[in-house]
Motif scaffolding. Structure first.
Motif, PDB file in Angstrom:
ATOM      1  N   GLY A 139     -12.625  19.534  39.978  1.00 35.02           N
ATOM      2  CA  GLY A 139     -12.240  18.564  38.965  1.00 35.02           C
ATOM      3  C   GLY A 139     -12.978  18.728  37.664  1.00 35.02           C
ATOM      4  N   ASN A 140     -14.147  19.390  37.733  1.00 33.94           N
ATOM      5  CA  ASN A 140     -14.926  19.582  36.513  1.00 33.94           C
ATOM      6  C   ASN A 140     -15.845  20.781  36.674  1.00 33.94           C
ATOM      7  N   ALA A 141     -16.418  21.228  35.559  1.00 35.77           N
ATOM      8  CA  ALA A 141     -17.270  22.420  35.625  1.00 35.77           C
ATOM      9  C   ALA A 141     -18.231  22.464  34.448  1.00 35.77           C
ATOM     10  N   LEU A 142     -19.406  23.002  34.723  1.00 36.55           N
ATOM     11  CA  LEU A 142     -20.338  23.410  33.684  1.00 36.55           C
ATOM     12  C   LEU A 142     -20.130  24.898  33.439  1.00 36.55           C
ATOM     13  N   VAL A 143     -19.919  25.277  32.190  1.00 34.15           N
ATOM     14  CA  VAL A 143     -19.788  26.688  31.828  1.00 34.15           C
ATOM     15  C   VAL A 143     -20.929  27.012  30.861  1.00 34.15           C
ATOM     16  N   ILE A 144     -21.733  28.001  31.231  1.00 34.17           N
ATOM     17  CA  ILE A 144     -22.966  28.288  30.497  1.00 34.17           C
ATOM     18  C   ILE A 144     -22.998  29.762  30.110  1.00 34.17           C
ATOM     19  N   GLY A 145     -23.498  30.033  28.916  1.00 34.33           N
ATOM     20  CA  GLY A 145     -23.859  31.395  28.520  1.00 34.33           C
ATOM     21  C   GLY A 145     -25.339  31.394  28.202  1.00 34.33           C
ATOM     22  N   SER A 146     -26.111  32.247  28.861  1.00 37.95           N
ATOM     23  CA  SER A 146     -27.563  32.229  28.666  1.00 37.95           C
ATOM     24  C   SER A 146     -28.113  33.644  28.768  1.00 37.95           C
ATOM     25  N   GLU A 147     -28.948  34.026  27.796  1.00 39.59           N
ATOM     26  CA  GLU A 147     -29.439  35.400  27.738  1.00 39.59           C
ATOM     27  C   GLU A 147     -30.893  35.487  27.274  1.00 39.59           C
ATOM     28  N   VAL A 148     -31.594  36.482  27.821  1.00 36.81           N
ATOM     29  CA  VAL A 148     -32.931  36.861  27.341  1.00 36.81           C
ATOM     30  C   VAL A 148     -32.858  38.348  26.998  1.00 36.81           C
ATOM     31  N   PHE A 149     -32.081  38.671  25.972  1.00 34.68           N
ATOM     32  CA  PHE A 149     -31.839  40.071  25.628  1.00 34.68           C
ATOM     33  C   PHE A 149     -33.083  40.768  25.088  1.00 34.68           C
ATOM     34  N   SER A 150     -34.061  39.995  24.661  1.00 35.37           N
ATOM     35  CA  SER A 150     -35.283  40.619  24.152  1.00 35.37           C
ATOM     36  C   SER A 150     -35.956  41.467  25.221  1.00 35.37           C
ATOM     37  N   ARG A 151     -35.677  41.177  26.482  1.00 38.86           N
ATOM     38  CA  ARG A 151     -36.308  41.932  27.566  1.00 38.86           C
ATOM     39  C   ARG A 151     -35.593  43.242  27.862  1.00 38.86           C
ATOM     40  N   LEU A 152     -34.484  43.489  27.153  1.00 34.11           N
ATOM     41  CA  LEU A 152     -33.794  44.783  27.260  1.00 34.11           C
ATOM     42  C   LEU A 152     -34.038  45.657  26.034  1.00 34.11           C
ATOM     43  N   MET A 153     -34.834  45.165  25.087  1.00 31.05           N
ATOM     44  CA  MET A 153     -34.994  45.864  23.818  1.00 31.05           C
ATOM     45  C   MET A 153     -35.994  47.017  23.893  1.00 31.05           C
ATOM     46  N   ASP A 154     -35.607  48.123  23.282  1.00 25.57           N
ATOM     47  CA  ASP A 154     -36.522  49.227  22.987  1.00 25.57           C
ATOM     48  C   ASP A 154     -37.011  48.983  21.567  1.00 25.57           C
ATOM     49  N   TRP A 155     -38.253  48.530  21.424  1.00 27.41           N
ATOM     50  CA  TRP A 155     -38.760  48.127  20.118  1.00 27.41           C
ATOM     51  C   TRP A 155     -39.063  49.324  19.215  1.00 27.41           C
ATOM     52  N   ASN A 156     -38.744  50.522  19.671  1.00 25.92           N
ATOM     53  CA  ASN A 156     -38.815  51.704  18.829  1.00 25.92           C
ATOM     54  C   ASN A 156     -37.445  52.126  18.305  1.00 25.92           C
ATOM     55  N   ASP A 157     -36.404  51.381  18.694  1.00 23.89           N
ATOM     56  CA  ASP A 157     -35.032  51.709  18.302  1.00 23.89           C
ATOM     57  C   ASP A 157     -34.557  50.695  17.269  1.00 23.89           C
ATOM     58  N   ARG A 158     -34.646  51.076  15.989  1.00 27.74           N
ATOM     59  CA  ARG A 158     -34.294  50.161  14.908  1.00 27.74           C
ATOM     60  C   ARG A 158     -32.831  49.740  14.955  1.00 27.74           C
ATOM     61  N   THR A 159     -31.973  50.573  15.508  1.00 27.26           N
ATOM     62  CA  THR A 159     -30.540  50.287  15.481  1.00 27.26           C
ATOM     63  C   THR A 159     -30.155  49.135  16.403  1.00 27.26           C
ATOM     64  N   THR A 160     -31.020  48.779  17.358  1.00 25.70           N
ATOM     65  CA  THR A 160     -30.692  47.692  18.278  1.00 25.70           C
ATOM     66  C   THR A 160     -31.695  46.538  18.230  1.00 25.70           C
ATOM     67  N   CYS A 161     -32.986  46.841  18.098  1.00 25.94           N
ATOM     68  CA  CYS A 161     -33.986  45.795  18.309  1.00 25.94           C
ATOM     69  C   CYS A 161     -33.972  44.714  17.239  1.00 25.94           C
ATOM     70  N   VAL A 162     -33.378  44.979  16.074  1.00 23.23           N
ATOM     71  CA  VAL A 162     -33.330  43.970  15.016  1.00 23.23           C
ATOM     72  C   VAL A 162     -32.150  43.014  15.184  1.00 23.23           C
ATOM     73  N   LEU A 163     -31.255  43.317  16.119  1.00 28.57           N
ATOM     74  CA  LEU A 163     -29.991  42.593  16.211  1.00 28.57           C
ATOM     75  C   LEU A 163     -30.010  41.401  17.153  1.00 28.57           C
ATOM     76  N   PHE A 164     -30.768  41.487  18.235  1.00 26.66           N
ATOM     77  CA  PHE A 164     -30.573  40.567  19.350  1.00 26.66           C
ATOM     78  C   PHE A 164     -31.609  39.455  19.414  1.00 26.66           C
ATOM     79  N   GLY A 165     -31.191  38.332  19.979  1.00 24.43           N
ATOM     80  CA  GLY A 165     -32.070  37.195  20.203  1.00 24.43           C
ATOM     81  C   GLY A 165     -31.754  36.551  21.533  1.00 24.43           C
ATOM     82  N   ASP A 166     -32.541  35.531  21.872  1.00 29.36           N
ATOM     83  CA  ASP A 166     -32.406  34.829  23.148  1.00 29.36           C
ATOM     84  C   ASP A 166     -31.899  33.406  22.917  1.00 29.36           C
ATOM     85  N   GLY A 167     -31.241  32.846  23.920  1.00 31.44           N
ATOM     86  CA  GLY A 167     -30.771  31.472  23.801  1.00 31.44           C
ATOM     87  C   GLY A 167     -29.763  31.139  24.883  1.00 31.44           C
TER      88      GLY A 167
END
Length: 325
Positions: A139-167
C-alpha cells in the motif's frame, strides 16, 4: 477503480562536511594533482560537494532522509510496507543497506531490498515501488537514493574526483485513486558498461581489479544528452502527454552542461529545470531525490505540478518518471 501511487513526502540528508572547490584543489595540490576552483566550476557547474567523514555511513544518511520523508507525509515507520533503496556504495556486501535502514528506523513490517543502477538508481527504484503499489502487493513505500561515492574516488584522477559527492534523498509514496506517478520508461545498454564503471571485486578476502570509479567523460556526456531527450519524448508519447504541460524537469545532477543541453532538446526554459549540482556535486542515485526535496522546500515545485524525474548512469542505464505532485 484503478490504483495508482502518489508522492506524499520527501526528505534529504547530507554529510556534516561541505567541501568547496578551493578546499578540494588545495587538497589535490598536496597530492601533486593540478586543477583550480574556476576550472571545476566552469566545466561542471559544481561549487561544492559534501563528503562523508570516516564515522558517517550510507545507512545513517539514508535513515535520516527516510524519517524526514515519513514526517512530511505524517506516517510512522511501522506503517511502511516496502523500502527500496538505490545505491552503488553500500556499507557492506550484505545484508542490504535497505535492511539496515529498516532496522534503524523501526519499520518492522516493511520488506526491504537494494537496487543497483548507479545514477539511474532512484528512477529505477521508484518504478519498482510504483509497480508494486499498482499491482496491489503493497500500500505504500519508502524509495531512497543514498550514496558515499567519495569512497570510490581515486584522488589522483582529476577527471573524476572533482565531480562526485555524498548524500541521500527519499520519497514516501502511497496508493492513490488519482494518478500521482503518471508513467515510467526505463532502458539499459550493457554494451556501454566500459564508459563508466568500478570493476573491482572481493575475491578470497582481497580486492581484485580496480576499486576506483573510472569514466570516459566525453562518451558519458554524449550518451546522456542523447538518451535523456529521446527518453522523455518516448514517455510523453506513451502517455499522450503534451510537452507544453510539463512544469519542471528534475534531472540527474551530473554536469550543468548536460542539464542545459537536455533542456534545450526539450525546448524547456532553464528556469523550469531544477539544478542543484552546484551545491551537491554528482551524488549518483541520491541526486534526483535531493534535487526534488530541495525544489519542494524552496517552494519551487508545488502540489499539482507535472514533474519529470530523470536518471542516467553506469550500466549504461537511463530512465524517466513523470509525476503529478
Amino acid at each position: 477503480m484503478s490504483q495508482y501511487s502518489a508522492i506524499l513526502g520527501t526528505g534529504a540528508s547530507l554529510p556534516r562536511r561541505a567541501v568547496s572547490n578551493q578546499e578540494l584543489t588545495e587538497f589535490l595540490a598536496s597530492r601533486g594533482v593540478e586543477t583550480s576552483a574556476e576550472w571545476i566550476e566552469t566545466r561542471t557547474g559544481i561549487k561544492q560537494r559534501y563528503l562523508c567523514e570516516a564515522d558517517e555511513t550510507n545507512c545513517q544518511m539514508a535513515s535520516r532522509a527516510a524519517l524526514q520523508a515519513l514526517n512530511a507525509a505524517g506516517v510512522l515507520p511501522d506503517q511502511v510496507d516496502l523500502i527500496v533503496l538505490a545505491t552503488s556504495t553500500p556499507d557492506q556486501v550484505f545484508p542490504s543497506t535497505a535492511c539496515a535502514v529498516q532496522a534503524e528506523i523501526g519499520a518492522k513490517k516493511a520488506m526491504a531490498f537494494d537496487i543497483q543502477a548507479v545514477c539511474s538508481g532512484f528512477v529505477y527504484a521508484l518504478t519498482v515501488a510504483d509497480s508494486m503499489i499498482r499491482s496491489g502487493q503493497v500500500g505504500n513505500a519508502l524509495v531512497i537514493g543514498s550514496e558515499v561515492f567519495s569512497r570510490l574516488m581515486d584522488w589522483n584522477d582529476r577527471t573524476t574526483c572533482v565531480l562526485f559527492g555524498d548524500g541521500a534523498g527519499a520519497v514516501f509514496i502511497q496508493a492513490s485513486a488519482e494518478p500521482g506517478i503518471l508513467g515510467c520508461k526505463l532502458h539499459s545498454d550493457g554494451t556501454l558498461g566500459c564508459i563508466l564503471n568500478t570493476t573491482g571485486r572481493i575475491d578470497g578476502g582481497k580486492i581484485v581489479g580496480d576499486p576506483f570509479l573510472r569514466m570516459d567523460g566525453q562518451a558519458v556526456f554524449r550518451q546522456a544528452v542523447s538518451v535523456l531527450g529521446s527518453n522523455a519524448l518516448e514517455l510523453f508519447e506513451s502517455l499522450d502527454f503534451r510537452l507544453e504541460d510539463l512544469d519542471f524537469l528534475v534531472p540527474h545532477q551530473a554536469n550543468v552542461r548536460i542539464l542545459h543541453s537536455v533542456a534545450k532538446k526539450l525546448k524547456l526554459p532553464e528556469e523550469r529545470v531544477v539544478i542543484t549540482v552546484g551545491m551537491h556535486g554528482n551524488t549518483s542515485a541520491a541526486s534526483v531525490p535531493l534535487a526534488l526535496n530541495h525544489a519542494i522546500e524552496q517552494k519551487q515545485i508545488k502540489k499539482g505540478d507535472n514533474v519529470l524525474l530523470q536518471g542516467v548512469g553506469g550500466g549504461f542505464t537511463w530512465g524517466s518518471v513523470l509525476v503529478r505532485m
